[in-house]
Write an enzyme that holds these catalytic residues in place. Structure first.
Site, PDB file in Angstrom:
ATOM      1  N   VAL A   1       4.821   5.970  -6.970  1.00 18.21           N
ATOM      2  CA  VAL A   1       5.975   5.319  -7.393  1.00 18.21           C
ATOM      3  C   VAL A   1       5.841   3.934  -8.290  1.00 18.21           C
ATOM      4  CG1 VAL A   1       8.129   4.274  -6.645  1.00 18.21           C
ATOM      5  CG2 VAL A   1       7.360   6.300  -5.547  1.00 18.21           C
TER       6      VAL A   1
ATOM      7  N   VAL B   1       0.932  -1.187  -0.014  1.00 20.55           N
ATOM      8  CA  VAL B   1       0.020  -0.044   0.018  1.00 20.55           C
ATOM      9  C   VAL B   1       1.240   1.134   0.040  1.00 20.55           C
ATOM     10  CG1 VAL B   1      -1.798   1.390   1.171  1.00 20.55           C
ATOM     11  CG2 VAL B   1      -1.944  -1.097   1.435  1.00 20.55           C
ATOM     12  N   GLU B   2       0.795   2.055  -0.914  1.00 24.68           N
ATOM     13  CA  GLU B   2       1.459   3.283  -0.931  1.00 24.68           C
ATOM     14  C   GLU B   2       0.976   4.359  -0.318  1.00 24.68           C
ATOM     15  OE1 GLU B   2       3.919   4.318  -5.044  1.00 24.68           O
ATOM     16  OE2 GLU B   2       1.734   3.365  -5.687  1.00 24.68           O
ATOM     17  N   VAL B   3       1.464   4.781   0.515  1.00 23.91           N
ATOM     18  CA  VAL B   3       0.710   5.933   1.457  1.00 23.91           C
ATOM     19  C   VAL B   3       1.308   7.059   1.235  1.00 23.91           C
ATOM     20  CG1 VAL B   3       0.039   6.415   4.021  1.00 23.91           C
ATOM     21  CG2 VAL B   3       0.565   4.056   3.495  1.00 23.91           C
TER      22      VAL B   3
END
Ligand SMILES: NC(=O)c1ccc[n+]([C@@H]2O[C@H](COP(=O)([O-])OP(=O)(O)OC[C@H]3O[C@@H](n4cnc5c(N)ncnc54)[C@H](O)[C@@H]3O)[C@@H](O)[C@H]2O)c1
Length: 286
Positions: free
Chosen positions: A168, A130-132
Site C-alpha cells: 500500500v 511496518v506493512e505486514v
C-alpha cells in the site's frame, strides 16, 4: 534474551539491527561484506549485535528472522531455502522486500506458511510503519506473531488483507511521485518549490490525519459525503503521466537543488532524521 537474525547489513538491515537491539533482542547480523565487523563496532556500538558472514549460521536458534538482502528474486529464493533449513518450524521468516510478492518469495518453499513481508519505511529504526503482508500460504499464526513482534518494538504494524504489487505505502508513493515528476516536466512548478509546497500542506496534514480522516474533516460537520458532493465533485480533470524519455531534465533540476555525494547525503539524512524525531516526539505527546 530472544534472538533475531537480521540478514543483510545495508541501509535497511542496519536500521533493523538498531531497532531490535534497542528493543532488548540479541541480534545476529549476517552479511558477507568485508567491513561488517567495523560497522558493528562503529554504527552499532554498545548494542547486543554479533556479526556473521553467513545467513545460515546467524539464523541457528533464532526466534525471528528479518531478511534485508538484495532485491532480487533468485537471491531471495536461495536465501529463504537456507533460512528455512536453519530455523525451527514456528519461526517467522520476514522479508523487508519493497516490491517482491511474498508468494513469489515463498514459491516451492517447505516454509511457505511462515514466510511473509515485514516492509519498513526508510529509516527503518525511526519510521513507525511496518506493512505486514501475507502470501497465499502464510498462516494466520505467523501473521499474528509478526504483528506482535513489531508492535512490541514500538512500531505501527499494519496488516494487509492480501498481497498486491507495491503493497500500500509504495503504491500511494508511486502515484504521488509520478504526478510530482509530471508537473515539473510540464513546466508547472520547479522541483524545489514542489517540495516546499508539499511540506507546507499535504506532508504536514498527513502527519496528523490520513487521507480518509482528512476528507471527512474537509467536508465539515456533514463529513465526507458533503466533500464528495461539493469540492470533490469538480475534481474531474485528467492527471497525466510522467514522460520516461524526459527524466534527464528532472534529475538535473533535483541535482541542482540539493546536490549529491557522501557529504550532502550525510547532511540530508541527519537533517531528515532530526526533524522526524522531533515530529514523532510531538505526535507521541498528544
Ligand atoms: N532502501 C530502502 O529505502 C528500502 C525501504 C524498505 C525496504 N527495502 C528493502 O530492504 C531490502 C534491503 O534493501 P537495502 O536498501 O538495505 O539494500 P542494500 O543494498 O543497502 O543492502 C543489501 C545488503 O545485503 C547484503 N548481502 C548480499 N548478499 C548477502 C547474503 N548472501 N547474505 C546476507 N547479506 C547479503 C549486501 O552486502 C548489502 O549490505 C530490499 O529487499 C529492499 O527492497 C529497502
Amino acid at each position: 534474551m530472544a534472538k533475531v537474525a537480521i540478514v543483510g547489513a545495508g541501509v535497511i538491515g542496519i536500521g533493523w539491527a538498531k531497532l531490535f537491539a534497542r528493543g532488548g533482542w540479541d541480534v545476529a547480523l549476517a552479511d558477507p561484506r568485508p567491513d561488517l565487523d567495523q560497522i558493528v563496532r562503529s554504527e552499532l556500538s554498545g548494542l547486543s549485535v554479533t556479526a556473521y558472514p553467513e545467513a545460515g549460521a546467524a539464523a541457528e536458534g533464532a526466534d525471528y528472522v528479518q531478511e534485508a538482502g538484495p532485491e532480487r528474486l533468485d537471491f531471495k529464493h536461495k536465501l529463504f531455502a537456507e533460512l528455512a533449513d536453519a530455523t525451527a518450524g514456528d519461526v517467522v521468516l520476514a522479508s523487508s522486500s519493497s516490491s517482491l510478492l511474498p508468494s513469489e518469495i515463498a514459491k516451492g518453499s517447505p516454509a511457505a506458511d511462515r514466510i511473509l513481508i515485514g516492509h519498513p519505511f526508510n529509516p527503518a529504526d525511526l519510521m513507525p510503519l511496518v506493512e505486514v503482508v501475507p502470501g497465499e500460504k502464510t498462516s494466520s499464526m505467523a501473521m499474528d506473531r509478526a504483528m506482535q513482534v513489531y508492535g512490541d518494538l514500538g512500531k505501527t504494524p499494519i496488516r494487509l488483507k492480501r498481497e498486491i504489487p507495491g503493497f500500500v505505502g509504495n503504491r500511494l508513493q508511486k502515484v504521488f511521485n509520478d504526478q510530482s515528476i509530471y508537473l515539473v516536466q510540464q513546466g508547472v512548478i520547479d522541483a524545489k518549490d514542489l517540495d516546499d509546497l508539499v511540506k507546507a500542506s499535504l506532508g504536514l496534514r498527513w502527519a496528523t490525519v490520513g487521507p480518509f480522516e482528512g476528507m471527512n474533516l474537509g467536508g465539515g460537520p456533514a463529513g465526507i459525503l458533503h466533500l464528495m458532493q461539493n469540492v470533490g465533485s469538480q475534481m474531474t480533470f485528467e492527471i497525466g503521466e510522467p514522460d520516461k524519455s524526459k527524466m534527464g531534465m528532472v534529475i538535473k533540476e533535483v541535482d541542482a537543488a540539493y546536490g549529491n555525494g557522501e557529504q550532502k547525503y550525510e547532511q540530508g539524512v541527519t537533517a531528515r532524521d532530526d526533524k522526524t524525531r522531533k515530529i514523532l516526539k510531538v505526535l507521541d505527546e498528544n
